[in-house]
Scaffold this motif. Structure first.
Motif: not given
Length: 216
Positions: A73-83, A85-95
């Motif tokens: 799961h950590l490797k998937q997160a690092e490769s840009g799988n936004s599913d 990652l937690p959603l937050s109004d204060n954070i924007e991911y650079d997928v």
């Protein structure tokens, strides 16, 4: 501002990593594990006494599965799988950057790191990046606590340790994310002693009556 921003980045990184670990655990239903298969009783030569054991093979198998799930799961997160990652109004991911370069990359407003609500959404967006260092580590942890009268509460858990490198503008920091995952728990009941006291040097506090077969 660099030390302040480093601290803020570390807090956010640990939150994101903890969320990904929880997602990994939720993907597998560990509740189906039979507690009786993990905790076993082995009779001994003492009358009324039972030796309790933990099935190391089953615990080891569960630990290996948890380690593999968290790593995946950590490797998937690092490769840009936004599913992952937690959603937050204060954070924007650079997928896009995550997919091309790896690591978890996100932006936060500069004012957010100050901790002052009025400045929360002000200032330029500052990039934060973290990536896993080495392999996910997993160890077992057994905790025994006194419970009731001559009983013990036993909990077997898997302790996940993830080393991460956090990169912010002009600085970098290594950190460790740890998470304890309960695997099984039980209550071990032992025979009630005939005499109980508060410790060495104290008089008996409770005397438990019992029948001596020789007196019948």
């Amino acid at each position: 501002m660099t030390p302040v921003f480093e601290d803020y980045a570390e807090v956010q990184t640990k939150k994101i990593a903890a969320h990904v670990i929880n997602q990994a655990i939720k993907s597998r239903n560990f509740s189906e594990i039979n507690v009786n298969d993990i905790f076993g009783n082995v009779p001994n030569n003492s009358s009324g006494m039972v030796t309790n054991t933990v099935n190391a093979e089953i615990v080891g198998r569960v630990m290996a599965e948890i380690q593999q799930l968290v790593d995946s799961h950590l490797k998937q997160a690092e490769s840009g799988n936004s599913d992952m990652l937690p959603l937050s109004d204060n954070i924007e991911y650079d997928v896009e950057t995550m997919r091309n370069q790896g690591g978890v990359v996100f932006f936060v407003p500069l004012g957010q790191a100050t901790g002052i609500p009025l400045l929360g959404n002000l200032g330029p967006r500052v990039p934060i990046r973290f990536h896993i260092i080495g392999e996910v580590q997993a160890t077992t942890d057994t905790e025994i606590r006194e419970f009731g009268l001559n009983n013990a509460f036993v909990e077997v858990s898997v302790l996940i340790t993830v080393k991460v490198q956090i990169i912010v503008p002009l600085a970098t920091r290594n950190s460790v994310v740890k998470q304890k995952i309960p695997v099984a728990m039980t209550i071990i009941q032992s025979p009630i002693p005939q005499i109980l006291n508060k410790g060495e040097g104290n008089s008996p506090q409770i005397e438990v009556p019992f029948n001596n077969p020789g007196n019948n």
